[in-house]
Design a protein around this motif. Structure first.
Motif, PDB file in Angstrom:
ATOM      1  N   LEU A   1       0.819  -1.216   0.000  1.00 27.11           N
ATOM      2  CA  LEU A   1       0.000   0.000   0.000  1.00 27.11           C
ATOM      3  C   LEU A   1       0.849   1.261   0.000  1.00 27.11           C
ATOM      4  O   LEU A   1       0.539   2.232  -0.707  1.00 27.11           O
ATOM      5  N   ILE A   2       1.921   1.261   0.799  1.00 17.89           N
ATOM      6  CA  ILE A   2       2.813   2.432   0.803  1.00 17.89           C
ATOM      7  C   ILE A   2       3.463   2.601  -0.565  1.00 17.89           C
ATOM      8  O   ILE A   2       3.619   3.725  -1.069  1.00 17.89           O
ATOM      9  N   THR A   3       3.836   1.485  -1.192  1.00 14.25           N
ATOM     10  CA  THR A   3       4.418   1.548  -2.536  1.00 14.25           C
ATOM     11  C   THR A   3       3.419   2.123  -3.530  1.00 14.25           C
ATOM     12  O   THR A   3       3.765   2.968  -4.369  1.00 14.25           O
ATOM     13  N   LEU A   4       2.168   1.682  -3.450  1.00  9.38           N
ATOM     14  CA  LEU A   4       1.140   2.230  -4.336  1.00  9.38           C
ATOM     15  C   LEU A   4       0.913   3.711  -4.047  1.00  9.38           C
ATOM     16  O   LEU A   4       0.671   4.502  -4.972  1.00  9.38           O
ATOM     17  N   GLY A   5       1.005   4.108  -2.779  1.00  7.67           N
ATOM     18  CA  GLY A   5       0.895   5.524  -2.435  1.00  7.67           C
ATOM     19  C   GLY A   5       1.979   6.351  -3.102  1.00  7.67           C
ATOM     20  O   GLY A   5       1.725   7.449  -3.609  1.00  7.67           O
ATOM     21  N   ALA A   6       3.208   5.829  -3.133  1.00  6.78           N
ATOM     22  CA  ALA A   6       4.296   6.528  -3.822  1.00  6.78           C
ATOM     23  C   ALA A   6       4.023   6.600  -5.316  1.00  6.78           C
ATOM     24  O   ALA A   6       4.339   7.599  -5.975  1.00  6.78           O
ATOM     25  N   GLY A   7       3.413   5.523  -5.862  1.00 12.67           N
ATOM     26  CA  GLY A   7       3.039   5.561  -7.274  1.00 12.67           C
ATOM     27  C   GLY A   7       2.014   6.646  -7.559  1.00 12.67           C
ATOM     28  O   GLY A   7       2.056   7.301  -8.600  1.00 12.67           O
ATOM     29  N   CYS A   8       1.098   6.869  -6.622  1.00 12.12           N
ATOM     30  CA  CYS A   8       0.113   7.947  -6.791  1.00 12.12           C
ATOM     31  C   CYS A   8       0.779   9.321  -6.723  1.00 12.12           C
ATOM     32  O   CYS A   8       0.312  10.274  -7.364  1.00 12.12           O
TER      33      CYS A   8
ATOM     34  N   ARG B   1       0.519  18.973 -18.883  1.00 16.58           N
ATOM     35  CA  ARG B   1      -0.526  18.816 -19.876  1.00 16.58           C
ATOM     36  C   ARG B   1      -0.032  18.104 -21.129  1.00 16.58           C
ATOM     37  O   ARG B   1      -0.814  17.679 -21.963  1.00 16.58           O
ATOM     38  N   ASP B   2       1.307  17.974 -21.285  1.00 17.87           N
ATOM     39  CA  ASP B   2       1.863  17.335 -22.469  1.00 17.87           C
ATOM     40  C   ASP B   2       2.066  15.844 -22.292  1.00 17.87           C
ATOM     41  O   ASP B   2       2.617  15.184 -23.161  1.00 17.87           O
ATOM     42  N   ARG B   3       1.647  15.283 -21.155  1.00 12.80           N
ATOM     43  CA  ARG B   3       1.859  13.869 -20.899  1.00 12.80           C
ATOM     44  C   ARG B   3       0.532  13.168 -20.639  1.00 12.80           C
ATOM     45  O   ARG B   3      -0.379  13.725 -20.037  1.00 12.80           O
ATOM     46  N   HIS B   4       0.461  11.926 -21.102  1.00 17.80           N
ATOM     47  CA  HIS B   4      -0.721  11.118 -20.833  1.00 17.80           C
ATOM     48  C   HIS B   4      -0.660  10.572 -19.409  1.00 17.80           C
ATOM     49  O   HIS B   4       0.406  10.472 -18.802  1.00 17.80           O
ATOM     50  N   ALA B   5      -1.808  10.205 -18.875  1.00 16.14           N
ATOM     51  CA  ALA B   5      -1.851   9.617 -17.535  1.00 16.14           C
ATOM     52  C   ALA B   5      -1.119   8.283 -17.527  1.00 16.14           C
ATOM     53  O   ALA B   5      -1.026   7.588 -18.546  1.00 16.14           O
ATOM     54  N   LEU B   6      -0.574   7.939 -16.369  1.00 21.27           N
ATOM     55  CA  LEU B   6       0.115   6.667 -16.247  1.00 21.27           C
ATOM     56  C   LEU B   6      -0.879   5.517 -16.428  1.00 21.27           C
ATOM     57  O   LEU B   6      -1.976   5.548 -15.869  1.00 21.27           O
ATOM     58  N   PRO B   7      -0.519   4.481 -17.191  1.00 17.59           N
ATOM     59  CA  PRO B   7      -1.417   3.328 -17.313  1.00 17.59           C
ATOM     60  C   PRO B   7      -1.542   2.604 -15.983  1.00 17.59           C
ATOM     61  O   PRO B   7      -0.598   2.563 -15.179  1.00 17.59           O
ATOM     62  N   ARG B   8      -2.693   2.018 -15.754  1.00 17.49           N
ATOM     63  CA  ARG B   8      -2.958   1.381 -14.465  1.00 17.49           C
ATOM     64  C   ARG B   8      -2.017   0.211 -14.197  1.00 17.49           C
ATOM     65  O   ARG B   8      -1.614  -0.024 -13.057  1.00 17.49           O
ATOM     66  N   TRP B   9      -1.653  -0.524 -15.260  1.00 19.82           N
ATOM     67  CA  TRP B   9      -0.770  -1.675 -15.052  1.00 19.82           C
ATOM     68  C   TRP B   9       0.585  -1.228 -14.523  1.00 19.82           C
ATOM     69  O   TRP B   9       1.226  -1.930 -13.733  1.00 19.82           O
ATOM     70  N   LEU B  10       1.038  -0.042 -14.969  1.00 19.14           N
ATOM     71  CA  LEU B  10       2.332   0.453 -14.511  1.00 19.14           C
ATOM     72  C   LEU B  10       2.271   0.841 -13.041  1.00 19.14           C
ATOM     73  O   LEU B  10       3.221   0.601 -12.277  1.00 19.14           O
ATOM     74  N   LEU B  11       1.148   1.428 -12.622  1.00 25.32           N
ATOM     75  CA  LEU B  11       0.981   1.772 -11.213  1.00 25.32           C
ATOM     76  C   LEU B  11       0.889   0.527 -10.341  1.00 25.32           C
ATOM     77  O   LEU B  11       1.346   0.518  -9.199  1.00 25.32           O
ATOM     78  N   ALA B  12       0.287  -0.531 -10.886  1.00 26.24           N
ATOM     79  CA  ALA B  12       0.087  -1.748 -10.099  1.00 26.24           C
ATOM     80  C   ALA B  12       1.325  -2.632 -10.058  1.00 26.24           C
ATOM     81  O   ALA B  12       1.454  -3.491  -9.172  1.00 26.24           O
ATOM     82  N   PHE B  13       2.259  -2.436 -10.986  1.00 28.74           N
ATOM     83  CA  PHE B  13       3.408  -3.337 -11.107  1.00 28.74           C
ATOM     84  C   PHE B  13       4.275  -3.339  -9.848  1.00 28.74           C
ATOM     85  O   PHE B  13       4.551  -4.403  -9.270  1.00 28.74           O
ATOM     86  N   ALA B  14       4.710  -2.148  -9.399  1.00 33.68           N
ATOM     87  CA  ALA B  14       5.609  -2.081  -8.233  1.00 33.68           C
ATOM     88  C   ALA B  14       4.942  -2.616  -6.962  1.00 33.68           C
ATOM     89  O   ALA B  14       5.546  -3.430  -6.249  1.00 33.68           O
ATOM     90  N   PRO B  15       3.701  -2.207  -6.638  1.00 31.03           N
ATOM     91  CA  PRO B  15       3.061  -2.770  -5.436  1.00 31.03           C
ATOM     92  C   PRO B  15       2.908  -4.286  -5.500  1.00 31.03           C
ATOM     93  O   PRO B  15       3.066  -4.976  -4.485  1.00 31.03           O
TER      94      PRO B  15
ATOM     95  N   PHE C   1      13.150  -4.716  -2.045  1.00 30.68           N
ATOM     96  CA  PHE C   1      12.253  -4.387  -3.158  1.00 30.68           C
ATOM     97  C   PHE C   1      11.372  -3.186  -2.798  1.00 30.68           C
ATOM     98  O   PHE C   1      11.120  -2.309  -3.639  1.00 30.68           O
ATOM     99  N   PHE C   2      10.919  -3.145  -1.552  1.00 32.88           N
ATOM    100  CA  PHE C   2      10.097  -2.021  -1.092  1.00 32.88           C
ATOM    101  C   PHE C   2      10.875  -0.708  -1.168  1.00 32.88           C
ATOM    102  O   PHE C   2      10.378   0.291  -1.714  1.00 32.88           O
ATOM    103  N   LEU C   3      12.096  -0.693  -0.646  1.00 27.74           N
ATOM    104  CA  LEU C   3      12.890   0.537  -0.635  1.00 27.74           C
ATOM    105  C   LEU C   3      13.246   0.972  -2.052  1.00 27.74           C
ATOM    106  O   LEU C   3      13.218   2.174  -2.365  1.00 27.74           O
ATOM    107  N   ALA C   4      13.557   0.007  -2.928  1.00 27.40           N
ATOM    108  CA  ALA C   4      13.876   0.350  -4.312  1.00 27.40           C
ATOM    109  C   ALA C   4      12.659   0.971  -5.007  1.00 27.40           C
ATOM    110  O   ALA C   4      12.771   1.980  -5.714  1.00 27.40           O
ATOM    111  N   ALA C   5      11.473   0.368  -4.804  1.00 30.62           N
ATOM    112  CA  ALA C   5      10.266   0.903  -5.430  1.00 30.62           C
ATOM    113  C   ALA C   5       9.964   2.312  -4.950  1.00 30.62           C
ATOM    114  O   ALA C   5       9.509   3.162  -5.728  1.00 30.62           O
TER     115      ALA C   5
END
Length: 396
Positions: A71-78, A88-102, A124-128
């Motif tokens: 959960l903390i890893t996903l929080g950092a992803g958020c 405004r020049d970038r697309h939103a991050l895909p959900r799979w990319l956000l879910a990968f590290a957690p 792995f947690f500290l690296a993420a």
């Protein structure tokens, strides 16, 4: 008196709970900006993750610690996604990319010995954490470099706020990088790690990040809402392309840059052939579908530096900085080919006529539009479905 780890975690959870409630009710529900949504999600995840850690040392540690890590890893992803949403020049991050590290962190934490080892999967947690917070810092760094201090009255306050958030993200990312290196070098039980990178110091560092986010939330969310309103005002409601007013505002600056770099360029006027007949035979909804299809083809054919606008009715204007006559012909062909492929038996889409004028430093933007329009008129009167370039021979 020194607070123990459990007390600090409880304090951190209370701070996160207070912030997520306040900012969800006051900031997100008021403007519903993407930035506010991501940060509220991040605060909620940090809150639940910190709460899971409170079960360390109990019989529930076997599942609570891996859950807290994920959960903390996903929080950092958020945090990363929220920083990216400001650009405004970038697309939103895909959900799979956000879910990968957690997912990786959670699985590796479970595969260790979480019941007896509170640091199972710790590397792995500290690296993420440091990677994602570092990426958030990179997004903010690009945002700071690209911010125009003359863009709007609150630009300086906006840049100062982004700078503060950038500094906080980079500082916490560097801290987690140090934790990761120390963890790999000496392990989590040696004085080097516990003194400089232990749970007490980490909780305080993360609290600083949340405090900085709190400071920035209102300013950045409000600016994102303003940008959305400005973008809406600059767009044609049907096609999503620039409207005529916005085109002239942006095209003048783009034209000056192209001519200043001696790159030249082309200005293209386009008109859908026999558009009135399409409306009369198939109805105005069919005409709208044709306009939307044409706009989609334009977006597919041009580069990010090019400008496309609905000039009026079924007429469009395209500015191609740095593009010579051959490139202008290539864009026109790509648009016409794309539109023909979208044609259907129940809705045959019209062909398109194009008029092209080369950018001339001696002429104003209005004069260039007039030249392209003259070439377009010649294309319409000589058979349509073709591209004509302006020359002195066809001048009125």
């Amino acid at each position: 008196m020194t607070l123990d780890t459990a007390s600090l975690r409880v304090s951190f959870a209370l701070v996160a709970l207070t912030l997520v409630v306040l900012f969800y009710v006051i900031t997100y529900r008021t403007g519903r900006s993407a930035y506010a949504a991501w940060w509220c999600a991040s605060l909620a995840l940090f809150l639940v993750g910190a709460s899971a850690y409170l079960l360390a040392g109990t019989t529930h540690q076997a599942w609570a610690n891996p859950l807290g890590n994920a959960l903390i890893t996903l929080g950092a992803g958020c945090v990363w996604a929220g920083s990216r949403s400001l650009r405004r020049d970038r697309h939103a991050l895909p959900r799979w990319l956000l879910a990968f590290a957690p997912l990786v962190v959670g699985v590796m934490s479970l595969l260790g010995d979480p019941a007896d080892d509170a640091w199972s999967g710790g590397e792995f947690f500290l690296a993420a954490m440091w990677i994602q917070l570092g990426l958030a810092g990179m997004e903010l760094g690009v945002l700071v470099r690209g911010a125009n201090a003359d863009a709007h009255p609150d630009a300086y306050a906006y840049r100062r706020t982004v700078w503060a958030l950038l500094l906080a993200c980079c500082t916490v990312a560097a801290f987690y990088l140090g934790r990761w290196v120390a963890f790999l070098a000496v392990g989590p039980d040696r004085p080097l790690f516990t003194t400089f990178f232990g749970e007490q110091v980490t909780t305080l560092a993360t609290t600083v990040l949340l405090a900085t986010v709190s400071f920035s939330m209102s300013t950045l969310s409000e600016e994102q809402q303003k940008e959305a309103l400005r973008d809406t005002a600059a767009r044609d409601g049907l096609t999503g392309l620039l409207n005529r007013t916005a085109f002239f505002q942006l095209a003048e600056a783009a034209r000056e840059r192209a001519l200043g770099d001696a790159a030249g360029g082309s200005l293209v006027m386009a008109d859908l052939d026999h558009f009135k007949q399409l409306n009369d035979q198939y109805g105005h909804q069919a005409g709208d579908r044709a306009l939307v299809a044409f706009a989609d083809c334009c977006r597919s054919a041009v580069r990010s530096a090019d400008l496309v606008a609905r000039y009026g009715g079924e007429e469009f204007v395209i500015l191609l900085p740095g593009a010579d006559a051959a490139r202008a012909d290539e864009v026109a062909r790509a648009i016409s080919t794309g539109l023909a492929r979208r044609s259907e038996p129940d809705l045959p889409l019209p062909t398109v006529s194009f008029g092209v004028a080369e950018l001339d430093p001696a002429l104003s933007l209005d004069e260039m539009v007039q030249r392209a329009d003259t070439a377009l008129y010649r294309a319409k009167t000589t058979g349509r479905d073709r591209t004509v370039h302006y020359t002195t021979e066809i001048a009125p």
